[in-house]
Design an enzyme around this catalytic site. Structure first.
Site, short mmCIF file in Angstrom:
data_model
loop_
_atom_site.label_atom_id
_atom_site.label_comp_id
_atom_site.label_asym_id
_atom_site.label_seq_id
_atom_site.Cartn_x
_atom_site.Cartn_y
_atom_site.Cartn_z
N ASP A 234 0.84 -1.19 0.00
CA ASP A 234 0.00 0.00 0.00
C ASP A 234 0.88 1.25 0.00
OD1 ASP A 234 -1.77 2.06 0.42
OD2 ASP A 234 -3.03 0.92 1.79
N ASP B 253 -1.53 5.84 -6.56
CA ASP B 253 -1.89 4.88 -5.50
C ASP B 253 -1.88 3.47 -6.06
OD1 ASP B 253 -3.01 4.02 -2.96
OD2 ASP B 253 -4.89 3.76 -4.02
#
Ligand SMILES: *[C@@H]1O[C@H](CO)[C@@H](O)[C@H](O)[C@H]1NC(C)=O
Ligand SMILES: *[C@@H]1O[C@H](CO)[C@@H](O)[C@H](O)[C@H]1NC(C)=O
Ligand SMILES: *[C@@H]1O[C@H](CO)[C@@H](O)[C@H](O)[C@H]1NC(C)=O
Ligand SMILES: *[C@@H]1O[C@H](CO)[C@@H](O)[C@H](O)[C@H]1NC(C)=O
Length: 430
Positions: free
Chosen positions: A113, A311
């Site tokens: 992440d 992201d």
């Protein structure tokens, strides 16, 4: 005879599946010391893939619904609002790598992440965690972090449970309570001693990755912040397609084996959200034509969180409405007004053969031209193609553009935090 029967059964299985048997038994880390294999959670070799294979349309819809939750989560991060009432959708980041924790090592498949800092792992005895947990009692190098330790100031909402530093965190629709601990973390063949991470003791909701998370953000307690002398604040990744069976996606840590020939843009720093990788997206080109988008759609504003973030956890790029609409309309115009249909949140799908222009993201100092496979999602039979981006939904009140993993796949994305830049080059890794 036994072998022959087995081969025939295997052959039959492969033919019946209609795909080449994925080679899931290959060693999962490259020979190179600081390179890890990256796997999509839905890929044929993933233990997290759906039990019964979904149809293509259902797969797309499922990925869209987890994106919706991710978007809401990132928007709230970006704007500094605390969290976030959302429906019970899972929103696990889609790519996992193999981490070995403790002495002797216990292997966990942790989600990558890039928008979170701290790592966290479900620990043995955790209430409402998945079944795979890290057994702290079996590790000779495991230690808790005491309340007075300065690392305790770097976690959100720290608290002191007895003598041990603890914290609570919301992640998407879930919350968890963890204690701050340290142990040896081995990524590929690099052991990182005394790595600090959250040891989850109680969880609610369904949004947590089943075996924990590796935070690749740029704030305190992230992998980069904890390994300045080992990795020098540099890593890169190449994300394979979600259907990929080959496993050649990789996470490369440190300065070795990074590409030399690569284009870069400066990272922007949002002091209110120190983990996020903001970049200066200035315009978008469809074919040779720079689409007319009001500059406000891209403007970076630390106060509102507006701007553009890269992201790894969201799948499909989400643009603020005026930007998305302009790109979509230009693409439709190029299709000579062929009949458009929709699929879930995608509003520009074609069921006729189409000739598609490229799409280019124009960053400060770097143009990234996407090949078709990075912005069209095609049905397995090849009969339907959809523009694989979407407008941020109105109700999220989103001001942030998020470049998702579908648009990044088969590119090497290099983060050089020391020089504060993000670099991109084309690399087939599916
Ligand atoms: C964290 O959550 C636990 C229950 O999950 C609760 O008992 C505790 O008070 C919370 N701590 C803080 C600092 O909010
Ligand atoms: C992946 O595997 C397929 C078939 O198994 C092969 O055709 C393809 O070239 C492989 N791709 C890479 C990047 O190795
Ligand atoms: C597509 O439709 C628009 C408006 O409906 C029209 O102005 C344009 O000429 C059409 N383009 C083509 C290539 O048919
Ligand atoms: C990006 O492309 C535009 C043309 O659309 C060009 O003017 C600009 O110089 C390019 N930027 C870089 C950094 O190559």
């Amino acid at each position: 005879m036994k072998t022959l029967l087995f081969s025939i059964a295997t052959l039959f299985f492969s033919v019946a599946q209609g795909l080449l048997t994925p080679n899931c038994d290959t060693p999962h880390d490259h020979g190179s010391t600081s390179t890890l294999q990256i796997m999509h959670i839905n890929s044929p070799c993933s233990p997290f893939r759906p039990k019964t294979p979904l149809s293509w349309a259902d797969t797309v819809l499922q990925m869209q619904s987890s994106d919706k939750a991710r978007l809401q989560y990132l928007s709230s991060l970006a704007s500094g609002r605390s969290i976030v009432p959302i429906a019970a959708v899972t929103q696990n980041p889609a790519y996992v790598v193999r981490a070995r924790i403790g002495t002797p090592a216990q292997t966990m498949l942790v989600a990558m992440d890039t928008s979170n800092d701290a790592a966290w792992i479900p620990c043995a005895g955790c209430v409402s965690c998945s079944s795979t947990t890290f057994d702290t009692a079996r590790s000779s190098t495991f230690k808790t972090v005491p309340c007075g330790d300065q690392r305790c100031n770097q976690v959100p909402n720290p608290s002191c449970g007895g003598t041990t530093c603890g914290f609570n965190l919301s992640y998407g629709g879930s919350t968890f309570a963890a204690s701050l601990v340290q142990d040896t973390l081995a990524l590929a063949s690099d052991p990182i001693t005394s790595y600090s991470f959250g040891c989850i003791q109680r969880a609610t909701g369904t949004s947590l990755p089943p075996q924990g998370l590796l935070g690749l953000g740029r704030g305190p307690l992230s992998l980069l912040s904890q390994t300045p002398n080992l990795y020098h604040s540099i890593f890169s990744y190449c994300l394979p397609n979600y259907k990929s069976v080959n496993f050649s996606g990789s996470l490369k840590l440190g300065t070795k084996t990074q590409p030399k020939k690569i284009k870069c843009t400066q990272l922007l720093r949002n002091p209110r959200r120190s983990s996020l990788y903001y970049v200066n997206l200035m315009a978008i080109r469809v074919g040779g034509h720079v689409v007319k988008i009001p500059p406000s759609a891209f403007a970076f504003d630390p106060n509102t969180g507006a701007g553009t973030v890269l992201d790894s956890g969201i799948m499909f790029t989400s643009l603020v409405k005026p930007a998305y609409t302009a790109v979509r309309d230009e693409l439709r115009r190029r299709m000579r007004n062929a009949t458009v249909s929709s699929l879930g949140g995608f509003d520009t799908c074609y069921t006729v053969p189409i000739v598609v222009p490229t799409i280019t993201f124009m960053f400060a100092g770097m143009n990234v031209t996407l090949p078709q496979d990075n912005f069209l999602i095609r049905s397995t039979a090849g009969t339907t193609s959809c523009l694989a981006m979407a407008a941020a939904p109105e109700n999220v009140n989103s001001v942030v553009n998020i470049i998702g993993s579908f648009q990044q796949q088969n590119h090497r994305i290099l983060i050089d935090e020391a020089k504060s830049r993000l670099c991109v080059s084309r690399e087939p890794c599916s």
